[in-house]
Design a protein around this motif. Structure first.
Motif, PDB file in Angstrom:
ATOM      1  N   UNK A  25     -15.639  15.582  26.389  1.00  0.00           N
ATOM      2  CA  UNK A  25     -16.820  14.783  26.747  1.00  0.00           C
ATOM      3  C   UNK A  25     -16.416  13.462  27.397  1.00  0.00           C
ATOM      4  N   UNK A  26     -15.274  12.933  27.008  1.00  0.00           N
ATOM      5  CA  UNK A  26     -14.814  11.676  27.601  1.00  0.00           C
ATOM      6  C   UNK A  26     -14.481  11.825  29.081  1.00  0.00           C
ATOM      7  N   UNK A  27     -14.211  13.047  29.523  1.00  0.00           N
ATOM      8  CA  UNK A  27     -13.924  13.259  30.943  1.00  0.00           C
ATOM      9  C   UNK A  27     -15.154  13.010  31.813  1.00  0.00           C
ATOM     10  N   UNK A  28     -16.337  12.959  31.189  1.00  0.00           N
ATOM     11  CA  UNK A  28     -17.565  12.675  31.940  1.00  0.00           C
ATOM     12  C   UNK A  28     -17.718  11.187  32.223  1.00  0.00           C
ATOM     13  N   UNK A  29     -16.960  10.352  31.525  1.00  0.00           N
ATOM     14  CA  UNK A  29     -17.025   8.908  31.759  1.00  0.00           C
ATOM     15  C   UNK A  29     -16.407   8.558  33.112  1.00  0.00           C
ATOM     16  N   UNK A  30     -16.777   7.424  33.671  1.00  0.00           N
ATOM     17  CA  UNK A  30     -16.094   6.970  34.894  1.00  0.00           C
ATOM     18  C   UNK A  30     -14.599   6.789  34.621  1.00  0.00           C
ATOM     19  N   UNK A  31     -13.813   7.039  35.624  1.00  0.00           N
ATOM     20  CA  UNK A  31     -12.356   7.063  35.456  1.00  0.00           C
ATOM     21  C   UNK A  31     -11.794   5.772  34.856  1.00  0.00           C
ATOM     22  N   UNK A  32     -12.370   4.648  35.196  1.00  0.00           N
ATOM     23  CA  UNK A  32     -11.867   3.380  34.695  1.00  0.00           C
ATOM     24  C   UNK A  32     -12.145   3.132  33.216  1.00  0.00           C
ATOM     25  N   UNK A  33     -13.052   3.894  32.624  1.00  0.00           N
ATOM     26  CA  UNK A  33     -13.419   3.686  31.221  1.00  0.00           C
ATOM     27  C   UNK A  33     -12.843   4.722  30.281  1.00  0.00           C
ATOM     28  N   UNK A  34     -12.268   5.777  30.799  1.00  0.00           N
ATOM     29  CA  UNK A  34     -11.772   6.863  29.947  1.00  0.00           C
ATOM     30  C   UNK A  34     -10.664   6.409  29.010  1.00  0.00           C
ATOM     31  N   UNK A  35      -9.656   5.724  29.547  1.00  0.00           N
ATOM     32  CA  UNK A  35      -8.517   5.347  28.709  1.00  0.00           C
ATOM     33  C   UNK A  35      -8.937   4.344  27.647  1.00  0.00           C
ATOM     34  N   UNK A  36      -9.789   3.410  28.001  1.00  0.00           N
ATOM     35  CA  UNK A  36     -10.270   2.444  27.003  1.00  0.00           C
ATOM     36  C   UNK A  36     -11.022   3.170  25.888  1.00  0.00           C
ATOM     37  N   UNK A  37     -11.819   4.165  26.242  1.00  0.00           N
ATOM     38  CA  UNK A  37     -12.551   4.931  25.229  1.00  0.00           C
ATOM     39  C   UNK A  37     -11.594   5.711  24.337  1.00  0.00           C
ATOM     40  N   UNK A  38     -10.543   6.299  24.912  1.00  0.00           N
ATOM     41  CA  UNK A  38      -9.551   7.026  24.113  1.00  0.00           C
ATOM     42  C   UNK A  38      -8.870   6.098  23.112  1.00  0.00           C
ATOM     43  N   UNK A  39      -8.456   4.928  23.584  1.00  0.00           N
ATOM     44  CA  UNK A  39      -7.763   3.974  22.718  1.00  0.00           C
ATOM     45  C   UNK A  39      -8.699   3.460  21.632  1.00  0.00           C
ATOM     46  N   UNK A  40      -9.940   3.176  21.986  1.00  0.00           N
ATOM     47  CA  UNK A  40     -10.908   2.689  21.001  1.00  0.00           C
ATOM     48  C   UNK A  40     -11.169   3.735  19.929  1.00  0.00           C
ATOM     49  N   UNK A  41     -11.310   4.987  20.324  1.00  0.00           N
ATOM     50  CA  UNK A  41     -11.528   6.054  19.342  1.00  0.00           C
ATOM     51  C   UNK A  41     -10.343   6.194  18.394  1.00  0.00           C
ATOM     52  N   UNK A  42      -9.133   6.124  18.915  1.00  0.00           N
ATOM     53  CA  UNK A  42      -7.963   6.263  18.048  1.00  0.00           C
ATOM     54  C   UNK A  42      -7.804   5.062  17.132  1.00  0.00           C
ATOM     55  N   UNK A  43      -8.184   3.880  17.580  1.00  0.00           N
ATOM     56  CA  UNK A  43      -8.081   2.703  16.722  1.00  0.00           C
ATOM     57  C   UNK A  43      -9.107   2.734  15.600  1.00  0.00           C
ATOM     58  N   UNK A  44     -10.183   3.477  15.766  1.00  0.00           N
ATOM     59  CA  UNK A  44     -11.185   3.600  14.701  1.00  0.00           C
ATOM     60  C   UNK A  44     -10.660   4.396  13.510  1.00  0.00           C
ATOM     61  N   UNK A  45      -9.572   5.103  13.671  1.00  0.00           N
ATOM     62  CA  UNK A  45      -9.035   5.933  12.588  1.00  0.00           C
ATOM     63  C   UNK A  45      -7.973   5.206  11.763  1.00  0.00           C
ATOM     64  N   UNK A  46      -7.699   3.942  12.053  1.00  0.00           N
ATOM     65  CA  UNK A  46      -6.622   3.212  11.380  1.00  0.00           C
ATOM     66  C   UNK A  46      -6.798   3.095   9.877  1.00  0.00           C
ATOM     67  N   UNK A  47      -8.032   3.019   9.394  1.00  0.00           N
ATOM     68  CA  UNK A  47      -8.277   2.807   7.967  1.00  0.00           C
ATOM     69  C   UNK A  47      -7.938   4.035   7.119  1.00  0.00           C
ATOM     70  N   UNK A  48      -7.797   5.180   7.743  1.00  0.00           N
ATOM     71  CA  UNK A  48      -7.490   6.410   7.008  1.00  0.00           C
ATOM     72  C   UNK A  48      -6.027   6.425   6.580  1.00  0.00           C
TER      73      UNK A  48
END
Length: 139
Positions: A25-48
């Motif tokens: 689904x992230x591939x539907x984002x504009x190219x400039x926002x994909x990597x930021x979205x990937x990094x943000x999603x992975x940082x949300x898992x830090x508390x686990x």
């Protein structure tokens, strides 16, 4: 080329399907926002709590086995690595997303790493012959 392994068990397959769907689904984002979205999603898992290498490798194999055949586009290492991190989070654990590069031949790659430093997925695309250098690792 990556070949899908044998079909994993349901407790690995369901998180892998959900995570692969989210990564695609992230591939539907504009190219400039994909990597930021990937990094943000992975940082949300830090508390686990951290996942062990066996757990992450099993989920990585499940992600490889759950790549949808109906997807017309290419599924890159970035999507596979993100799907592994998200599948790991869906099972209550976390692992790290690693972005890397090499000079000869020049290329970029993404893989996952466990808390103890075990790298999973970095052997793709000639990673054994021409090692990858980590450029960015999520915490």
């Amino acid at each position: 080329m990556i070949h899908a392994p044998a079909r994993p068990s349901w407790n690995r397959r369901i998180p892998a399907y959900v995570a692969m769907s989210a990564a695609l689904c992230l591939k539907a984002l504009p190219e400039g926002r994909r990597m930021r979205a990937r990094i943000t999603l992975t940082q949300c898992t830090r508390a686990l709590p951290p996942a062990g290498p066996v757990h992450v490798r099993q989920l990585y194999q499940a992600v490889l086995a759950c790549q949808p055949p109906w997807w017309r586009g290419q599924i890159d290492c970035k999507e596979r690595a993100l799907a592994t991190v998200l599948a790991c989070a869906l099972t209550g654990r976390h692992c790290r997303l690693v972005l890397g590069a090499r000079t000869l031949p020049a290329a970029f790659h993404a893989w996952v790493a466990t808390a103890d430093g075990t790298e999973i997925g970095n052997e793709e695309a000639g990673g054994r012959d021409h090692p990858w250098t980590a450029v960015y690792t999520t915490l």
